[in-house]
Design a protein around this motif. Structure first.
Motif, short mmCIF file in Angstrom:
data_model
loop_
_atom_site.label_atom_id
_atom_site.label_comp_id
_atom_site.label_asym_id
_atom_site.label_seq_id
_atom_site.Cartn_x
_atom_site.Cartn_y
_atom_site.Cartn_z
N ARG A 87 0.84 -1.20 0.00
CA ARG A 87 0.00 0.00 0.00
C ARG A 87 0.88 1.26 0.00
O ARG A 87 0.80 2.07 0.90
N THR A 88 1.73 1.35 -1.00
CA THR A 88 2.59 2.53 -1.13
C THR A 88 2.24 3.25 -2.43
O THR A 88 1.68 2.66 -3.35
N ARG A 89 2.58 4.50 -2.48
CA ARG A 89 2.27 5.30 -3.66
C ARG A 89 3.00 4.78 -4.89
O ARG A 89 2.44 4.69 -5.97
N THR A 90 4.28 4.47 -4.73
CA THR A 90 5.06 3.92 -5.83
C THR A 90 5.69 2.60 -5.41
O THR A 90 5.96 2.38 -4.23
N VAL A 91 5.92 1.75 -6.38
CA VAL A 91 6.63 0.50 -6.15
C VAL A 91 7.96 0.63 -6.89
O VAL A 91 7.98 0.96 -8.07
N PRO A 92 9.07 0.39 -6.21
CA PRO A 92 10.37 0.63 -6.82
C PRO A 92 10.71 -0.36 -7.93
O PRO A 92 10.20 -1.48 -7.97
N ALA A 93 11.56 0.09 -8.85
CA ALA A 93 12.12 -0.79 -9.87
C ALA A 93 13.09 -1.73 -9.14
O ALA A 93 13.90 -1.29 -8.33
N LEU A 94 13.00 -3.02 -9.43
CA LEU A 94 13.76 -4.01 -8.69
C LEU A 94 15.03 -4.40 -9.44
O LEU A 94 14.99 -4.68 -10.64
N THR A 95 16.13 -4.44 -8.72
CA THR A 95 17.40 -4.94 -9.24
C THR A 95 17.79 -6.12 -8.37
O THR A 95 17.97 -5.96 -7.15
N PHE A 96 17.92 -7.29 -8.98
CA PHE A 96 18.27 -8.48 -8.21
C PHE A 96 19.77 -8.69 -8.25
O PHE A 96 20.40 -8.58 -9.30
N ILE A 97 20.34 -9.01 -7.09
CA ILE A 97 21.77 -9.22 -6.94
C ILE A 97 21.97 -10.58 -6.28
O ILE A 97 21.34 -10.89 -5.26
N ALA A 98 22.85 -11.38 -6.89
CA ALA A 98 23.15 -12.70 -6.32
C ALA A 98 23.93 -12.54 -5.03
O ALA A 98 24.92 -11.82 -4.97
N ASP A 99 23.45 -13.18 -3.98
CA ASP A 99 24.08 -13.10 -2.68
C ASP A 99 24.75 -14.44 -2.38
O ASP A 99 24.07 -15.45 -2.19
N GLY A 100 26.05 -14.45 -2.35
CA GLY A 100 26.79 -15.68 -2.11
C GLY A 100 27.18 -15.88 -0.66
O GLY A 100 27.95 -16.79 -0.35
N SER A 101 26.68 -15.06 0.23
CA SER A 101 27.11 -15.14 1.63
C SER A 101 26.67 -16.44 2.30
O SER A 101 27.40 -16.98 3.14
N MET A 102 25.52 -16.97 1.94
CA MET A 102 25.07 -18.22 2.57
C MET A 102 25.93 -19.39 2.10
O MET A 102 26.29 -20.26 2.88
N ALA A 103 26.27 -19.42 0.81
CA ALA A 103 27.14 -20.47 0.29
C ALA A 103 28.53 -20.36 0.91
O ALA A 103 29.15 -21.37 1.25
N TYR A 104 29.01 -19.14 1.06
CA TYR A 104 30.31 -18.92 1.68
C TYR A 104 30.30 -19.40 3.13
O TYR A 104 31.24 -20.05 3.59
N GLY A 105 29.25 -19.10 3.85
CA GLY A 105 29.12 -19.55 5.24
C GLY A 105 29.08 -21.06 5.33
O GLY A 105 29.69 -21.66 6.23
N SER A 106 28.38 -21.70 4.41
CA SER A 106 28.31 -23.15 4.39
C SER A 106 29.69 -23.76 4.12
O SER A 106 30.08 -24.76 4.73
N LYS A 107 30.43 -23.14 3.21
CA LYS A 107 31.78 -23.60 2.88
C LYS A 107 32.69 -23.47 4.10
O LYS A 107 33.46 -24.39 4.42
N MET A 108 32.61 -22.34 4.80
CA MET A 108 33.43 -22.13 5.99
C MET A 108 33.07 -23.13 7.09
O MET A 108 33.93 -23.64 7.79
N ASP A 109 31.77 -23.43 7.21
CA ASP A 109 31.31 -24.43 8.18
C ASP A 109 31.95 -25.78 7.90
O ASP A 109 32.41 -26.47 8.81
N ALA A 110 31.95 -26.18 6.62
CA ALA A 110 32.54 -27.46 6.23
C ALA A 110 34.03 -27.49 6.54
O ALA A 110 34.55 -28.51 7.02
N ILE A 111 34.72 -26.40 6.28
CA ILE A 111 36.16 -26.34 6.56
C ILE A 111 36.41 -26.46 8.06
O ILE A 111 37.29 -27.21 8.50
N LEU A 112 35.64 -25.72 8.86
CA LEU A 112 35.82 -25.78 10.31
C LEU A 112 35.47 -27.15 10.87
O LEU A 112 36.14 -27.64 11.80
N ASN A 113 34.44 -27.79 10.32
CA ASN A 113 34.11 -29.14 10.76
C ASN A 113 35.21 -30.12 10.39
O ASN A 113 35.51 -31.05 11.15
N GLY A 114 35.84 -29.90 9.24
CA GLY A 114 36.97 -30.75 8.83
C GLY A 114 38.15 -30.58 9.76
O GLY A 114 38.83 -31.54 10.10
#
Length: 120
Positions: A87-114
């Motif tokens: 319920r806003t006057r305007t709806v913004p134009a959307l720009t999607f950006i790939a976020d790799g932080s979750m994959a990076y966190g998962s990778k770091m978790d695997a390394i620490l578990n190793g």
């Protein structure tokens, strides 16, 4: 620093975009595979633009890139769906950006578990 109102707006857009991606868009576009999460939304104070950070988990990298491309191609559709629920006057134009932080966190978790296994 963002105001409390701006934080609420960002949070509301993030929640609504996530609902659209998991519901309406997933039914419309069969290329959406895997798990898609909206990690953050950064709406400009004038509501003209918004950066939406999206994380995609799929079986392989090719499927992840196809899913992300499908999301980017349907930015106009997502914006139209947002206009229905927000319920806003305007709806913004959307720009999607790939976020790799979750994959990076998962990778770091695997390394620490190793490292932890090597100690035992």
């Amino acid at each position: 620093m963002k105001s409390a109102r701006q934080d609420r707006v960002d949070s509301e857009y993030r929640k609504e975009i996530a609902a659209i991606l998991s519901g309406t868009l997933k039914d419309k576009v069969p290329e959406l595979k895997g798990i898609v999460s909206v990690t953050a939304a950064d709406v400009a104070p004038d509501f003209k633009t918004a950066k939406v950070y999206v994380s995609v988990f799929a079986a392989d990298k090719e499927q992840e890139s196809k899913t992300f491309e499908a999301i980017c191609e349907n930015a106009g559709f997502i914006r139209k769906e947002l206009a229905r629920v927000m319920r806003t006057r305007t709806v913004p134009a959307l720009t999607f950006i790939a976020d790799g932080s979750m994959a990076y966190g998962s990778k770091m978790d695997a390394i620490l578990n190793g490292l932890h296994k090597d100690e035992n």
